[in-house]
Scaffold this active site. Structure first.
Site, PDB file in Angstrom:
ATOM      1  N   HIS A   1      -1.307 -10.970  -4.400  1.00  0.00           N
ATOM      2  CA  HIS A   1       0.315 -10.898  -4.578  1.00  0.00           C
ATOM      3  C   HIS A   1       1.211 -11.734  -4.877  1.00  0.00           C
ATOM      4  CE1 HIS A   1      -1.193  -7.221  -2.142  1.00  0.00           C
ATOM      5  NE2 HIS A   1      -1.591  -7.980  -1.230  1.00  0.00           N
TER       6      HIS A   1
ATOM      7  N   HIS B   1       0.908  -1.209   0.108  1.00  0.00           N
ATOM      8  CA  HIS B   1      -0.196   0.054   0.021  1.00  0.00           C
ATOM      9  C   HIS B   1       0.777   1.385  -0.073  1.00  0.00           C
ATOM     10  CE1 HIS B   1      -3.005  -2.741   2.158  1.00  0.00           C
ATOM     11  NE2 HIS B   1      -3.106  -2.996   0.891  1.00  0.00           N
TER      12      HIS B   1
ATOM     13  N   HIS C   1      -9.477  -1.844  -4.494  1.00  0.00           N
ATOM     14  CA  HIS C   1      -8.444  -2.004  -3.539  1.00  0.00           C
ATOM     15  C   HIS C   1      -7.359  -2.952  -4.163  1.00  0.00           C
ATOM     16  CE1 HIS C   1      -6.096  -2.374   0.095  1.00  0.00           C
ATOM     17  NE2 HIS C   1      -5.687  -3.600  -0.200  1.00  0.00           N
TER      18      HIS C   1
HETATM   19 ZN   LIG Z   1      -3.843  -4.802  -0.025  1.00  0.00          ZN
END
Ligand SMILES: [Zn+2]
Length: 311
Positions: A260, A77, A233
């Site tokens: 990820h 982030h 997001h």
């Molecule tokens: Zn995240």
């Protein structure tokens, strides 16, 4: 042509790690041209790990970096905010292994970077410009990048849950678009997963203050920031994970049901596909260079069986 940038001055904030639950102080400090973004552990005598695809380690619902004895977790982030605000060079200093989760979005990091201010350096910025499509598929998860004159992201997600069975969004990333439309989108989790995560020693710092929690019949939080906050997001996440390329991207990234692990594996894969991109020193002027395919000319993104995906 664009100059590389760094921060005008050092700034800091404090918070807790989402997964470790540990208190941490984060400082962002200016750095010279060609330093890149580097994480420094003040609690380990100042050892550093660069924000680079070659140092990815510990993908566990968040992106971690490791080199030798140094590791830093949940970097995505903060990296998303830094690169989206044009910060090419900075030292990120932490006194604990995990970047603070703040409110689960990138908005607090945007405020922090804005408080520091941006300073131009004399060296020019180099971009990775995509010349030929590159894709990576794992089962029904897919990520690809196509030639485009701009940095764009199309993301789609599918879950076996009535609240977010399918969401999709395309955005052309500019600083303003990121700050207004992507940065405030918070991380999310399913209530069913929270206990499982805690048994694994994860999400120990998680609460309704820093994550959207999805129960069987609705979200446990006091409303969403956007109707499609979840897919926004995911866009925030992929921007942060692709920051590990070390250069801003000129291309259209298309992801279906990524996480990820897929994002960071793709960053490493793309760097290896050396004939598919070139380094350029600026965005092409309109009307010059390679013509981008129309959005509807892009290959259709398959929608797989809705099952739970990692975030
Ligand atoms: Zn995240």
């Amino acid at each position: 042509m664009h100059a590389q940038c760094t921060l005008r001055r050092a700034v800091s904030c404090a918070g807790i790690g989402l997964h470790s639950g540990r208190k941490v102080t984060l400082s962002l400090k200016p750095a010279a041209a060609n330093t890149g973004l580097r994480f420094r552990r003040s609690d380990l005598g100042g050892l550093e790990v660069p924000a680079s695809a070659q140092h990815v380690g510990g993908i566990n619902y968040a992106t971690g970096l490791s080199r030798d004895t140094v590791n830093v977790d949940t970097v995505e982030h903060l990296l998303s905010a830094l690169v989206s605000l044009g910060v090419d060079n900075a030292i990120v200093e932490l006194n604990s292994p995990e970047v603070p989760i703040m409110d689960g979005s990138a908005a607090p990091f945007v405020y922090l970077i804005q408080e520091a201010g941006i300073r131009q350096l004399s060296e020019q910025r180099l971009y990775i410009k995509i010349l030929r499509p590159v894709a990576l598929t794992r089962g029904d998860k897919r990520i690809a990048v196509y030639p485009s004159e701009h940095f764009k992201v199309t993301y789609s997600i599918a879950f076996d849950h009535p609240l977010l069975r399918h969401q999709s969004r395309t955005i052309r990333l500019t600083e303003t678009a990121f700050v207004d439309e992507i940065a405030p989108a918070r991380t999310f989790t399913f209530l069913k997963e929270v206990e499982m995560l805690r048994q694994q020693g994860l999400a120990l710092g998680g609460s309704l203050e820093n994550a959207v929690v999805i129960g069987d019949t609705g979200i446990l939080n006091n409303g969403l920031r956007f109707d499609d906050e979840f897919v926004r997001h995911k866009i925030l996440d992929v921007i942060g994970d692709l920051a590990l390329l070390g250069h801003a991207l000129i291309g259209h990234v298309v992801v279906h049901r990524g996480g990820h692990g897929l994002h960071t594996a793709f960053a490493a894969h793309l760097l290896q596909e050396r004939e598919s991109w070139t380094l350029v020193d600026g965005l092409e002027e309109p009307g010059s260079g390679v013509t981008a395919p129309a959005a509807d000319a892009l290959p259709a993104v398959p929608v797989g069986d809705p099952v739970r995906a990692t975030r």
